[in-house]
Design a protein around this motif. Structure first.
Motif, PDB file in Angstrom:
ATOM      1  N   ILE A 251     -21.958  -0.379  39.722  1.00 22.66           N
ATOM      2  CA  ILE A 251     -21.212   0.112  38.560  1.00 22.66           C
ATOM      3  C   ILE A 251     -21.024  -1.004  37.538  1.00 22.66           C
ATOM      4  O   ILE A 251     -20.591  -2.102  37.888  1.00 22.66           O
ATOM      5  N   GLN A 252     -21.344  -0.690  36.296  1.00 19.63           N
ATOM      6  CA  GLN A 252     -21.060  -1.581  35.167  1.00 19.63           C
ATOM      7  C   GLN A 252     -20.153  -0.821  34.209  1.00 19.63           C
ATOM      8  O   GLN A 252     -20.383   0.361  33.945  1.00 19.63           O
ATOM      9  N   VAL A 253     -19.118  -1.467  33.701  1.00 22.61           N
ATOM     10  CA  VAL A 253     -18.218  -0.833  32.733  1.00 22.61           C
ATOM     11  C   VAL A 253     -18.062  -1.733  31.518  1.00 22.61           C
ATOM     12  O   VAL A 253     -18.197  -2.947  31.614  1.00 22.61           O
ATOM     13  N   LEU A 254     -17.822  -1.122  30.367  1.00 20.82           N
ATOM     14  CA  LEU A 254     -17.513  -1.906  29.181  1.00 20.82           C
ATOM     15  C   LEU A 254     -16.638  -1.098  28.241  1.00 20.82           C
ATOM     16  O   LEU A 254     -16.620   0.119  28.269  1.00 20.82           O
ATOM     17  N   GLY A 255     -15.899  -1.840  27.449  1.00 16.84           N
ATOM     18  CA  GLY A 255     -14.999  -1.236  26.484  1.00 16.84           C
ATOM     19  C   GLY A 255     -13.549  -1.508  26.829  1.00 16.84           C
ATOM     20  O   GLY A 255     -13.203  -1.793  27.964  1.00 16.84           O
ATOM     21  N   PRO A 256     -12.681  -1.438  25.804  1.00 17.67           N
ATOM     22  CA  PRO A 256     -11.262  -1.739  26.003  1.00 17.67           C
ATOM     23  C   PRO A 256     -10.543  -0.626  26.759  1.00 17.67           C
ATOM     24  O   PRO A 256     -10.685   0.548  26.433  1.00 17.67           O
ATOM     25  N   THR A 257      -9.797  -1.027  27.782  1.00 15.14           N
ATOM     26  CA  THR A 257      -9.025  -0.046  28.546  1.00 15.14           C
ATOM     27  C   THR A 257      -7.579  -0.480  28.674  1.00 15.14           C
ATOM     28  O   THR A 257      -7.252  -1.652  28.513  1.00 15.14           O
ATOM     29  N   ARG A 258      -6.762   0.494  28.984  1.00 15.88           N
ATOM     30  CA  ARG A 258      -5.385   0.267  29.423  1.00 15.88           C
ATOM     31  C   ARG A 258      -5.356   0.694  30.873  1.00 15.88           C
ATOM     32  O   ARG A 258      -6.161   1.528  31.295  1.00 15.88           O
ATOM     33  N   THR A 259      -4.437   0.142  31.633  1.00 14.13           N
ATOM     34  CA  THR A 259      -4.422   0.438  33.058  1.00 14.13           C
ATOM     35  C   THR A 259      -3.080   0.978  33.517  1.00 14.13           C
ATOM     36  O   THR A 259      -2.040   0.745  32.898  1.00 14.13           O
ATOM     37  N   TYR A 260      -3.161   1.718  34.594  1.00 11.15           N
ATOM     38  CA  TYR A 260      -1.987   2.170  35.335  1.00 11.15           C
ATOM     39  C   TYR A 260      -2.239   1.792  36.786  1.00 11.15           C
ATOM     40  O   TYR A 260      -3.256   2.187  37.366  1.00 11.15           O
ATOM     41  N   THR A 261      -1.360   0.996  37.372  1.00 11.45           N
ATOM     42  CA  THR A 261      -1.509   0.573  38.752  1.00 11.45           C
ATOM     43  C   THR A 261      -0.705   1.497  39.647  1.00 11.45           C
ATOM     44  O   THR A 261       0.486   1.703  39.436  1.00 11.45           O
ATOM     45  N   GLN A 262      -1.396   2.046  40.642  1.00 10.78           N
ATOM     46  CA  GLN A 262      -0.742   2.923  41.608  1.00 10.78           C
ATOM     47  C   GLN A 262      -0.660   2.187  42.933  1.00 10.78           C
ATOM     48  O   GLN A 262      -1.684   1.857  43.526  1.00 10.78           O
ATOM     49  N   GLY A 263       0.549   1.936  43.370  1.00  5.68           N
ATOM     50  CA  GLY A 263       0.729   1.250  44.645  1.00  5.68           C
ATOM     51  C   GLY A 263       0.137  -0.144  44.635  1.00  5.68           C
ATOM     52  O   GLY A 263       0.133  -0.825  43.608  1.00  5.68           O
ATOM     53  N   ARG A 264      -0.378  -0.537  45.786  1.00  7.05           N
ATOM     54  CA  ARG A 264      -0.928  -1.881  45.926  1.00  7.05           C
ATOM     55  C   ARG A 264      -2.436  -1.886  46.101  1.00  7.05           C
ATOM     56  O   ARG A 264      -3.017  -2.883  46.490  1.00  7.05           O
ATOM     57  N   TRP A 265      -3.083  -0.726  45.817  1.00  9.66           N
ATOM     58  CA  TRP A 265      -4.508  -0.702  46.120  1.00  9.66           C
ATOM     59  C   TRP A 265      -5.400  -0.308  44.964  1.00  9.66           C
ATOM     60  O   TRP A 265      -6.591  -0.580  44.998  1.00  9.66           O
ATOM     61  N   VAL A 266      -4.887   0.344  43.899  1.00 15.24           N
ATOM     62  CA  VAL A 266      -5.801   0.829  42.865  1.00 15.24           C
ATOM     63  C   VAL A 266      -5.174   0.780  41.478  1.00 15.24           C
ATOM     64  O   VAL A 266      -3.962   0.951  41.327  1.00 15.24           O
ATOM     65  N   GLU A 267      -6.015   0.510  40.486  1.00 14.93           N
ATOM     66  CA  GLU A 267      -5.595   0.630  39.094  1.00 14.93           C
ATOM     67  C   GLU A 267      -6.547   1.592  38.396  1.00 14.93           C
ATOM     68  O   GLU A 267      -7.754   1.546  38.607  1.00 14.93           O
ATOM     69  N   PHE A 268      -5.975   2.498  37.619  1.00 14.08           N
ATOM     70  CA  PHE A 268      -6.757   3.459  36.852  1.00 14.08           C
ATOM     71  C   PHE A 268      -6.949   2.911  35.451  1.00 14.08           C
ATOM     72  O   PHE A 268      -6.013   2.391  34.847  1.00 14.08           O
ATOM     73  N   HIS A 269      -8.150   3.048  34.913  1.00 16.95           N
ATOM     74  CA  HIS A 269      -8.484   2.550  33.579  1.00 16.95           C
ATOM     75  C   HIS A 269      -8.704   3.719  32.625  1.00 16.95           C
ATOM     76  O   HIS A 269      -9.481   4.626  32.921  1.00 16.95           O
ATOM     77  N   PHE A 270      -8.036   3.652  31.480  1.00 12.54           N
ATOM     78  CA  PHE A 270      -8.096   4.682  30.446  1.00 12.54           C
ATOM     79  C   PHE A 270      -8.601   4.067  29.160  1.00 12.54           C
ATOM     80  O   PHE A 270      -8.317   2.912  28.861  1.00 12.54           O
ATOM     81  N   CYS A 271      -9.310   4.839  28.362  1.00 17.28           N
ATOM     82  CA  CYS A 271      -9.718   4.367  27.043  1.00 17.28           C
ATOM     83  C   CYS A 271      -8.463   4.073  26.234  1.00 17.28           C
ATOM     84  O   CYS A 271      -7.560   4.906  26.155  1.00 17.28           O
ATOM     85  N   SER A 272      -8.408   2.907  25.617  1.00 18.99           N
ATOM     86  CA  SER A 272      -7.234   2.543  24.825  1.00 18.99           C
ATOM     87  C   SER A 272      -7.230   3.228  23.466  1.00 18.99           C
ATOM     88  O   SER A 272      -6.251   3.144  22.732  1.00 18.99           O
ATOM     89  N   VAL A 273      -8.307   3.940  23.136  1.00 22.45           N
ATOM     90  CA  VAL A 273      -8.380   4.672  21.864  1.00 22.45           C
ATOM     91  C   VAL A 273      -8.079   6.154  22.073  1.00 22.45           C
ATOM     92  O   VAL A 273      -7.128   6.688  21.523  1.00 22.45           O
ATOM     93  N   CYS A 274      -8.888   6.850  22.898  1.00 20.87           N
ATOM     94  CA  CYS A 274      -8.736   8.307  23.057  1.00 20.87           C
ATOM     95  C   CYS A 274      -7.977   8.724  24.317  1.00 20.87           C
ATOM     96  O   CYS A 274      -7.625   9.889  24.460  1.00 20.87           O
ATOM     97  N   GLY A 275      -7.746   7.803  25.252  1.00 17.89           N
ATOM     98  CA  GLY A 275      -6.923   8.081  26.420  1.00 17.89           C
ATOM     99  C   GLY A 275      -7.622   8.676  27.620  1.00 17.89           C
ATOM    100  O   GLY A 275      -6.986   8.933  28.634  1.00 17.89           O
ATOM    101  N   CYS A 276      -8.940   8.891  27.574  1.00 19.07           N
ATOM    102  CA  CYS A 276      -9.646   9.479  28.715  1.00 19.07           C
ATOM    103  C   CYS A 276      -9.609   8.545  29.923  1.00 19.07           C
ATOM    104  O   CYS A 276      -9.772   7.335  29.778  1.00 19.07           O
ATOM    105  N   VAL A 277      -9.420   9.106  31.120  1.00 16.00           N
ATOM    106  CA  VAL A 277      -9.495   8.308  32.338  1.00 16.00           C
ATOM    107  C   VAL A 277     -10.974   8.072  32.629  1.00 16.00           C
ATOM    108  O   VAL A 277     -11.764   8.999  32.743  1.00 16.00           O
ATOM    109  N   ALA A 278     -11.355   6.801  32.679  1.00 18.59           N
ATOM    110  CA  ALA A 278     -12.762   6.429  32.807  1.00 18.59           C
ATOM    111  C   ALA A 278     -13.140   6.039  34.233  1.00 18.59           C
ATOM    112  O   ALA A 278     -14.185   6.435  34.730  1.00 18.59           O
ATOM    113  N   TYR A 279     -12.297   5.245  34.866  1.00 19.93           N
ATOM    114  CA  TYR A 279     -12.618   4.757  36.201  1.00 19.93           C
ATOM    115  C   TYR A 279     -11.375   4.204  36.878  1.00 19.93           C
ATOM    116  O   TYR A 279     -10.354   3.979  36.252  1.00 19.93           O
ATOM    117  N   TRP A 280     -11.495   4.017  38.197  1.00 15.37           N
ATOM    118  CA  TRP A 280     -10.474   3.277  38.930  1.00 15.37           C
ATOM    119  C   TRP A 280     -11.150   2.057  39.534  1.00 15.37           C
ATOM    120  O   TRP A 280     -12.355   2.015  39.727  1.00 15.37           O
TER     121      TRP A 280
END
Length: 141
Positions: free
Chosen positions: A58-87
């Motif tokens: 997996i390769q990812v690019l572009g600005p994201t904002r994150t939400y960390t759930q617990g101690r194992w995963v962070e979800f990445h969202f587009c910082s422009v349109c808000g779509c959930v892109a990857y964890w």
């Protein structure tokens, strides 16, 4: 390859992007399956996940904002349109690689339609449910 009477084609890569195109991901291999999960996060996001490892499959690019759930995963969202892109896993796996999952809903349906679905019960347990023959196209509505 045929699966349940459905012809599955092997693409070399799958690409996805958020609605505005600012965040993109590239999956180097056709996944064997996609996961739909009923945990409190995935249920709300409505994502269909395909897994591999950061910088490997997996390769990812572009600005994201994150939400960390617990101690194992962070979800990445587009910082422009808000779509959930990857964890992205917060820790490396036992083999020293960082696990990731990309949201297949960001890909063109034609490139992912025939990937079989694995239903994961992440709400009341952490187990996969028996496969029922559905694929990504059955969840695309």
């Amino acid at each position: 390859m045929a699966r349940g009477g459905i012809q599955v084609t092997k693409a070399e890569t799958i690409r996805g992007s958020c609605r505005c195109g600012a965040v993109q991901w590239h999956l180097k291999r056709m996944p064997e399956s996609a996961t739909v999960c009923n945990c409190t996060a995935c249920h709300r996001y409505g994502a269909l996940w395909a897994y591999d490892f950061e910088g490997d499959g997996i390769q990812v690019l572009g600005p994201t904002r994150t939400y960390t759930q617990g101690r194992w995963v962070e979800f990445h969202f587009c910082s422009v349109c808000g779509c959930v892109a990857y964890w992205r896993g917060l820790k490396d796996s036992e083999n020293g690689r960082r696990p990731m999952g990309v949201n297949l809903r960001m890909a063109d349906l034609d490139s992912v339609a025939q990937i079989p679905i694995v239903r994961h019960n992440g709400l009341t347990a952490t187990e996969d449910l028996p496969q029922d023959g559905r694929c990504v196209t059955d969840y695309w509505f």
